[in-house]
Design an enzyme around this catalytic site. Sequence first.
Site, PDB file in Angstrom:
ATOM      1  CB  THR A  69      -0.910   0.006   1.251  1.00 36.51           C
ATOM      2  OG1 THR A  69      -1.440   1.325   1.438  1.00 36.51           O
ATOM      3  CG2 THR A  69      -0.160  -0.378   2.520  1.00 36.51           C
ATOM      4  CD  GLU A  81      -2.270   5.110   4.583  1.00 33.91           C
ATOM      5  OE1 GLU A  81      -1.903   5.337   5.739  1.00 33.91           O
ATOM      6  OE2 GLU A  81      -2.834   5.962   3.881  1.00 33.91           O
ATOM      7  CE1 TYR A 113      -4.135  -1.654   5.933  1.00 31.41           C
ATOM      8  CE2 TYR A 113      -3.023   0.345   5.206  1.00 31.41           C
ATOM      9  CZ  TYR A 113      -3.674  -0.839   4.915  1.00 31.41           C
ATOM     10  OH  TYR A 113      -3.862  -1.207   3.600  1.00 31.41           O
ATOM     11  CE  LYS A 150      -2.265  -4.248   4.032  1.00 32.54           C
ATOM     12  NZ  LYS A 150      -2.583  -5.243   2.997  1.00 32.54           N
TER      13      LYS A 150
HETATM   14  P1  NAP Z   1     -11.701  -4.491   2.031  1.00 37.60           P
HETATM   15  O1  NAP Z   1     -12.840  -4.149   1.125  1.00 37.60           O
HETATM   16  O2  NAP Z   1     -11.668  -3.939   3.403  1.00 37.60           O
HETATM   17  O3  NAP Z   1     -11.605  -6.094   2.104  1.00 37.60           O
HETATM   18  C1  NAP Z   1     -10.796  -6.741   3.043  1.00 37.60           C
HETATM   19  C2  NAP Z   1     -10.981  -8.232   2.905  1.00 37.60           C
HETATM   20  O4  NAP Z   1     -10.131  -8.899   3.856  1.00 37.60           O
HETATM   21  C3  NAP Z   1     -12.418  -8.716   3.201  1.00 37.60           C
HETATM   22  O5  NAP Z   1     -12.725  -9.760   2.318  1.00 37.60           O
HETATM   23  C4  NAP Z   1     -12.293  -9.248   4.628  1.00 37.60           C
HETATM   24  O6  NAP Z   1     -13.254 -10.243   4.946  1.00 37.60           O
HETATM   25  C5  NAP Z   1     -10.912  -9.877   4.556  1.00 37.60           C
HETATM   26  N1  NAP Z   1     -10.326 -10.133   5.872  1.00 37.60           N
HETATM   27  C6  NAP Z   1     -10.135  -9.257   6.883  1.00 37.60           C
HETATM   28  N2  NAP Z   1      -9.556  -9.853   7.935  1.00 37.60           N
HETATM   29  C7  NAP Z   1      -9.373 -11.158   7.594  1.00 37.60           C
HETATM   30  C8  NAP Z   1      -8.845 -12.300   8.241  1.00 37.60           C
HETATM   31  N3  NAP Z   1      -8.396 -12.238   9.492  1.00 37.60           N
HETATM   32  N4  NAP Z   1      -8.810 -13.480   7.577  1.00 37.60           N
HETATM   33  C9  NAP Z   1      -9.300 -13.577   6.315  1.00 37.60           C
HETATM   34  N5  NAP Z   1      -9.835 -12.528   5.649  1.00 37.60           N
HETATM   35  C10 NAP Z   1      -9.870 -11.340   6.267  1.00 37.60           C
HETATM   36  O7  NAP Z   1     -10.307  -4.077   1.341  1.00 37.60           O
HETATM   37  P2  NAP Z   1      -9.982  -3.699  -0.184  1.00 37.60           P
HETATM   38  O8  NAP Z   1     -10.188  -2.239  -0.383  1.00 37.60           O
HETATM   39  O9  NAP Z   1     -10.634  -4.668  -1.096  1.00 37.60           O
HETATM   40  O10 NAP Z   1      -8.399  -3.907  -0.197  1.00 37.60           O
HETATM   41  C11 NAP Z   1      -7.826  -5.184  -0.490  1.00 37.60           C
HETATM   42  C12 NAP Z   1      -6.405  -5.226   0.037  1.00 37.60           C
HETATM   43  O11 NAP Z   1      -5.632  -4.198  -0.569  1.00 37.60           O
HETATM   44  C13 NAP Z   1      -6.257  -5.016   1.539  1.00 37.60           C
HETATM   45  O12 NAP Z   1      -5.171  -5.817   1.958  1.00 37.60           O
HETATM   46  C14 NAP Z   1      -5.891  -3.552   1.677  1.00 37.60           C
HETATM   47  O13 NAP Z   1      -5.163  -3.340   2.859  1.00 37.60           O
HETATM   48  C15 NAP Z   1      -5.044  -3.359   0.433  1.00 37.60           C
HETATM   49  N6  NAP Z   1      -5.034  -2.029  -0.162  1.00 37.60           N
HETATM   50  C16 NAP Z   1      -6.203  -1.409  -0.475  1.00 37.60           C
HETATM   51  C17 NAP Z   1      -6.171  -0.167  -1.083  1.00 37.60           C
HETATM   52  C18 NAP Z   1      -7.445   0.551  -1.452  1.00 37.60           C
HETATM   53  O14 NAP Z   1      -7.370   1.754  -1.736  1.00 37.60           O
HETATM   54  N7  NAP Z   1      -8.581  -0.131  -1.529  1.00 37.60           N
HETATM   55  C19 NAP Z   1      -4.936   0.426  -1.398  1.00 37.60           C
HETATM   56  C20 NAP Z   1      -3.760  -0.255  -1.076  1.00 37.60           C
HETATM   57  C21 NAP Z   1      -3.819  -1.491  -0.480  1.00 37.60           C
HETATM   58  P3  NAP Z   1     -14.694  -9.878   5.590  1.00 37.60           P
HETATM   59  O15 NAP Z   1     -15.572  -9.465   4.426  1.00 37.60           O
HETATM   60  O16 NAP Z   1     -15.080 -11.143   6.227  1.00 37.60           O
HETATM   61  O17 NAP Z   1     -14.463  -8.739   6.554  1.00 37.60           O
HETATM   62  N1  GDD Z   2     -12.328   7.526   6.486  1.00 36.71           N
HETATM   63  C1  GDD Z   2     -12.375   8.853   6.573  1.00 36.71           C
HETATM   64  N2  GDD Z   2     -13.510   9.433   7.072  1.00 36.71           N
HETATM   65  N3  GDD Z   2     -11.314   9.583   6.169  1.00 36.71           N
HETATM   66  C2  GDD Z   2     -11.430  10.930   6.220  1.00 36.71           C
HETATM   67  C3  GDD Z   2     -12.564  11.571   6.692  1.00 36.71           C
HETATM   68  C4  GDD Z   2     -13.665  10.790   7.152  1.00 36.71           C
HETATM   69  O1  GDD Z   2     -14.684  11.277   7.597  1.00 36.71           O
HETATM   70  N4  GDD Z   2     -12.365  12.906   6.599  1.00 36.71           N
HETATM   71  C5  GDD Z   2     -11.151  13.093   6.083  1.00 36.71           C
HETATM   72  N5  GDD Z   2     -10.567  11.892   5.858  1.00 36.71           N
HETATM   73  C6  GDD Z   2      -9.198  11.702   5.347  1.00 36.71           C
HETATM   74  C7  GDD Z   2      -8.350  10.748   6.190  1.00 36.71           C
HETATM   75  O2  GDD Z   2      -7.820  11.416   7.325  1.00 36.71           O
HETATM   76  C8  GDD Z   2      -7.280  10.359   5.172  1.00 36.71           C
HETATM   77  O3  GDD Z   2      -6.244  11.327   5.174  1.00 36.71           O
HETATM   78  C9  GDD Z   2      -8.031  10.414   3.837  1.00 36.71           C
HETATM   79  O4  GDD Z   2      -9.261  11.108   4.082  1.00 36.71           O
HETATM   80  C10 GDD Z   2      -8.357   9.057   3.224  1.00 36.71           C
HETATM   81  O5  GDD Z   2      -8.939   8.234   4.222  1.00 36.71           O
HETATM   82  P1  GDD Z   2      -9.615   6.820   3.865  1.00 36.71           P
HETATM   83  O6  GDD Z   2     -10.603   6.972   2.770  1.00 36.71           O
HETATM   84  O7  GDD Z   2     -10.085   6.221   5.142  1.00 36.71           O
HETATM   85  O8  GDD Z   2      -8.437   5.978   3.234  1.00 36.71           O
HETATM   86  P2  GDD Z   2      -6.907   5.808   3.660  1.00 36.71           P
HETATM   87  O9  GDD Z   2      -6.098   6.550   2.642  1.00 36.71           O
HETATM   88  O10 GDD Z   2      -6.673   6.110   5.072  1.00 36.71           O
HETATM   89  O11 GDD Z   2      -6.686   4.244   3.469  1.00 36.71           O
HETATM   90  C11 GDD Z   2      -7.124   3.577   2.265  1.00 36.71           C
HETATM   91  O12 GDD Z   2      -6.117   3.671   1.269  1.00 36.71           O
HETATM   92  C12 GDD Z   2      -4.870   3.014   1.602  1.00 36.71           C
HETATM   93  C13 GDD Z   2      -3.917   3.247   0.422  1.00 36.71           C
HETATM   94  O13 GDD Z   2      -3.308   4.483   0.548  1.00 36.71           O
HETATM   95  C14 GDD Z   2      -7.422   2.122   2.634  1.00 36.71           C
HETATM   96  O14 GDD Z   2      -8.029   1.505   1.541  1.00 36.71           O
HETATM   97  C15 GDD Z   2      -6.146   1.361   2.992  1.00 36.71           C
HETATM   98  O15 GDD Z   2      -6.463  -0.036   3.134  1.00 36.71           O
HETATM   99  C16 GDD Z   2      -5.136   1.544   1.843  1.00 36.71           C
HETATM  100  O16 GDD Z   2      -3.929   0.880   2.149  1.00 36.71           O
END
Ligand code: NAP
Ligand code: GDD
Length: 373
Positions: free
Chosen positions: A138, A140, A162, A166
Amino acid sequence: MQKQTNYNMTTRKVALITGITGQDGSYLSEFLLEKGYDVHGVIRRSSVDFRPRIAHLEGKPHFHLHYADLSDSMSVLGVIGLVRPTEIYNLAAQSHVQVSFDSPEYTADVDAVGVLRILEAVRQLGLTSSCRIYQASTSELYGKVEEVPQNENTPFHPYSPYAVAKQYGYWIVKEYRDAYNMFACNGILFNHESERRGETFVTRKITLAAARIKQGKQDKLYLGNLSSRRDWGYAKDYVQCMWLILQNEKPDDFVIATGKQHTVREFATLAFHNVGIELEWQGEGADEKGIDKATGKTLVEVSPDFYRPTDVVNLWGDPTKARAELGWNPTQTTFEELVKIMVDSDMKKVAADDAAARVRVNLEEYLEKGIVK
Ligand code: NAP
Ligand code: GDD
């Protein structure tokens, strides 16, 4: 659900996806099924036996689900031994940064040691040369950023429980690659969103609130840091890249991003614009407000409840390497298109929820009056 079948007896490619019920897992499943893979997914037992993002895939011939949990090494070993996948996509994680401050130990167990459990299971099962592994790393990791934009050589500075977890996942993947010659890769993905995004991530929280406010179901939206900047892409485009990373000639790590950056404030302005509300921003910091230009009503306010103990505020990815080496196009879906896709979907969802609620109310009334029995 789990039966003793040797799934990997054919020449078909066999993918095991952890996190299959999540946003990315659901899109990746569709993508791989389309490519002719046998797709296996890891699910966790839940008191609600409904998985909305993959419900449309359940029952398809090449789609299989297995119970396991990344915090339980025996179950991880069991499912990998049973499926004997040719590709593993480790998407499972406690993925919410804010929640990682509330549950840091659980986050470390799943997001850090969980990765090790998968690598070690593959190694112990003797699958190191037949199974390729993708790890969901990520942006992050860049955290309190040390340069902009960020590429594969930018130093990491994780800035939440987190991100620290990671970071372990990232390095243990590289370690197993070097130590055991495994095809194990990190996709360093920047934020990617969609109509399937969890409702507490900021983009979806905004698009859902804009739709609800437009349809008279909500008065106000409370957000945290409006000035935080992200490089937001479309999840459907990003899962292609996960696959491309595993089809590459050699195992490697890639930044996946659009190369464009926007603030939370800009996302909100555009989301409200898409429902026909023009916002004007007044004030600063915790006193900043988003006001409806047409009515003068305050629709967005800042609540310090959504501030993080440490916040990552300047993520901006450089996808040059992925474009050059994988042939991936980082701008298939523009920022403007992404916001519109999400808003349009939430406008329909809110209207449909409303219609369903009306049917329920009518039904209750009819039952009460004895009109239906
Ligand atoms: P998400 O919608 O939150 O999905 C997370 C998945 O992980 C769900 O299927 C959840 O299952 C499963 N999970 C959580 N804890 C688990 C455990 N202990 N054992 C088995 N499964 C578990 O996340 P996403 O946005 O699809 O992201 C997918 C991956 O990419 C994550 O690793 C996230 O950290 C990473 N990532 C995401 C982003 C982004 O912007 N979306 C960016 C960079 C990296 P349940 O449905 O049962 O909760
Ligand atoms: N969630 C949330 N809720 N975030 C807020 C809010 C609010 O009400 N207001 C402002 N933010 C700001 C957070 O402080 C952060 O700086 C930004 O919006 C994005 O927050 P999120 O959408 O929660 O995502 P994230 O960037 O912290 O994390 C997501 O992206 C990562 C990749 O950079 C997740 O998907 C992580 O799993 C992933 O690794």
